[in-house]
Design an enzyme around this catalytic site. Sequence first.
Site, mmCIF file in Angstrom:
data_model
loop_
_atom_site.group_PDB
_atom_site.id
_atom_site.type_symbol
_atom_site.label_atom_id
_atom_site.label_comp_id
_atom_site.label_asym_id
_atom_site.label_seq_id
_atom_site.Cartn_x
_atom_site.Cartn_y
_atom_site.Cartn_z
ATOM 1 C CE LYS A 22 -10.815 -51.711 16.791
ATOM 2 N NZ LYS A 22 -10.942 -50.993 15.523
ATOM 3 C CG ASN A 23 -14.141 -50.068 14.061
ATOM 4 O OD1 ASN A 23 -13.340 -50.010 15.007
ATOM 5 N ND2 ASN A 23 -13.794 -50.470 12.852
ATOM 6 N NE ARG A 93 -7.411 -43.170 12.516
ATOM 7 C CZ ARG A 93 -6.663 -42.167 12.084
ATOM 8 N NH1 ARG A 93 -5.476 -41.948 12.595
ATOM 9 N NH2 ARG A 93 -7.077 -41.406 11.117
ATOM 10 C CB CYS A 117 -3.775 -50.497 12.702
ATOM 11 S SG CYS A 117 -4.452 -51.676 13.867
ATOM 12 N NE ARG A 122 -5.900 -45.327 10.013
ATOM 13 C CZ ARG A 122 -6.374 -46.160 10.936
ATOM 14 N NH1 ARG A 122 -5.545 -46.827 11.703
ATOM 15 N NH2 ARG A 122 -7.674 -46.335 11.094
ATOM 16 N N PRO A 123 -4.525 -39.160 7.798
ATOM 17 C CG PRO A 123 -4.913 -37.929 5.847
ATOM 18 C CD PRO A 123 -4.502 -39.290 6.328
ATOM 19 C CB ILE A 124 -7.658 -36.245 11.699
ATOM 20 C CG1 ILE A 124 -6.653 -35.254 12.320
ATOM 21 C CG2 ILE A 124 -7.421 -37.638 12.221
ATOM 22 C CD1 ILE A 124 -6.942 -34.976 13.800
ATOM 23 C CG ASP A 125 -7.654 -34.083 5.517
ATOM 24 O OD1 ASP A 125 -7.420 -35.259 5.856
ATOM 25 O OD2 ASP A 125 -8.146 -33.795 4.406
ATOM 26 C CD GLN A 126 -11.949 -34.189 4.216
ATOM 27 O OE1 GLN A 126 -13.061 -33.689 4.039
ATOM 28 N NE2 GLN A 126 -10.850 -33.670 3.678
ATOM 29 C CG ASP A 307 -11.525 -52.634 9.115
ATOM 30 O OD1 ASP A 307 -10.473 -52.121 8.681
ATOM 31 O OD2 ASP A 307 -12.354 -51.999 9.787
ATOM 32 C CB ILE A 329 -9.701 -48.008 2.561
ATOM 33 C CG1 ILE A 329 -11.043 -48.626 2.120
ATOM 34 C CG2 ILE A 329 -9.899 -46.969 3.668
ATOM 35 C CD1 ILE A 329 -12.101 -47.646 1.628
ATOM 36 N NE ARG A 399 -5.700 -51.279 18.956
ATOM 37 C CZ ARG A 399 -5.619 -50.568 17.841
ATOM 38 N NH1 ARG A 399 -4.558 -50.654 17.094
ATOM 39 N NH2 ARG A 399 -6.578 -49.762 17.469
#
Length: 433
Positions: A22-23, A93, A117, A122-126, A307, A329, A399
């Site tokens: 999936k990922n 996501r 999820c 779950r920031p996306i600053d990076q 996971d 995590i 999903r």
Amino acid sequence: MEKYVIRGGKQLHGEIEVSGAKNAAVAIIPAALMVDGVCRLENIPQISDADMLMTILEHLGAKVRAVNSNTVDIDCTNVRYTDAPYDLMRKIRASYYLIGAMLGRFGAAKTTMPGGCNLGARPIDQHIKGMNALGADVEVAGGFVYANTPDGKLHGARIYLDKVSVGATMNIILAASMARGRTVIENAAKEPHIVDLANFLNSMGADVRGAGTDSVKVNGVERLHGGSYTIIPDQIEAGTYMVACAAAGGEIRIKNVIPRHLESISAKLREMGVTIIEGEDSVVVKSSGKLHRVNVKTMPYPGFPTDMQPQVATALCLAGGTSVITEGIYDNRFKYTNELRKMGAQIQVDGRTAVIEGVDRLTGAPVAACDLRAGAAMVIAGLCAEGTTYVEDIHYIERGYENFVGKLRSLGADIALVSEPDEPGSIKSASAG
Ligand code: EPU
């Protein structure tokens, strides 16, 4: 409302085949947007996250054609920069990969803030830091992410990630593949799906080196061309069946795996008293169902994967003794323990730590899947419990697991998907608010 009905107490026996990862798929499908030509993607898992991403590409002008149930041709020759279906983007996501892919292809991107999820902040600053370093102006406003480049192109840069992030590593690789010049990502994540994305891009003409180490180098190219690529097997899907067999007991062979990707899971299961025999592209799992206590700490690859945390914690509810699980995590990945308690589990949670006292038995109950892996954990609990377990909110499970019910039934599990009208007093309405 659809739910799974599981009558527990059956050991698992037989063989199953793992689907594509999936990922990896949810990064490679958006990556196809950057390819000028037809990509044939094989071993695409039949899961709703992959379907949603292909629908988003179609809205952008891609032609998506199913060749068979797990192979698609995606032709992005004529894609255009246009509004994407934001209600779909919001749900997943991996829609964040469209930032890197659209920037690479069009020099501009507009997406929603990603969904996925709910596991705490779950920031996306990076991701944004990486795109900024490549020369994009990024603004987050009103739930949208707007990214633009002053001269229509990204420029290679050296980027040090402040946090080891799978998503940021892959997103920067995507964008940098078509930037001018060389990009170096330091403190990169090393998960197998990062290597898979790099292999995919390289097979389409990109120049990505060092994926799978903490320093990834990308030499930007002008154009990516079409080709054919097979997605790697899903490490977490395989691990989920391994833990299901460990907990329920039995003997199963899991085919189409890369045993090296499963090492941290196999090692932990061996510590729990389970026999794991690795073949070239399969693993055999043998378990009496009587497990030893262990401690588990989740970490970036090659550590024990977050996971797999809910699934292994569920198995440990029935182990002899006290186990301690530390989530390395996410801030909030223990919500599912409330559901396990309904089945008789003894779990205390304090922040990122859960202490599990093994019990002799779990009893079937109506429970909800709070997220994808939590949902898989509820199914494992149901397989081991005495009596009948009803798992609701199974759209989360769909999903990420292809044909979960069918594969478990082929191993002898007593699980069925049932559909019935929503009723007042169902778990969903009872827990609202
Ligand atoms: N983080 C930041 N800033 C960022 C990015 C991440 O602070 O810009 C933090 C996150 O909040 C988290 C940690 O860094 O605490 C790691 O996040 P990462 O970016 O690695 O995760 P992700 O890209 O959001 C992917 C998978 C998750 C999996 C994680 C970790 C996808 C679509 N999702 O998420 O998969 O848990 O990597 O391996 O690839 C799942 O499949 O069930 C799932 C949740």
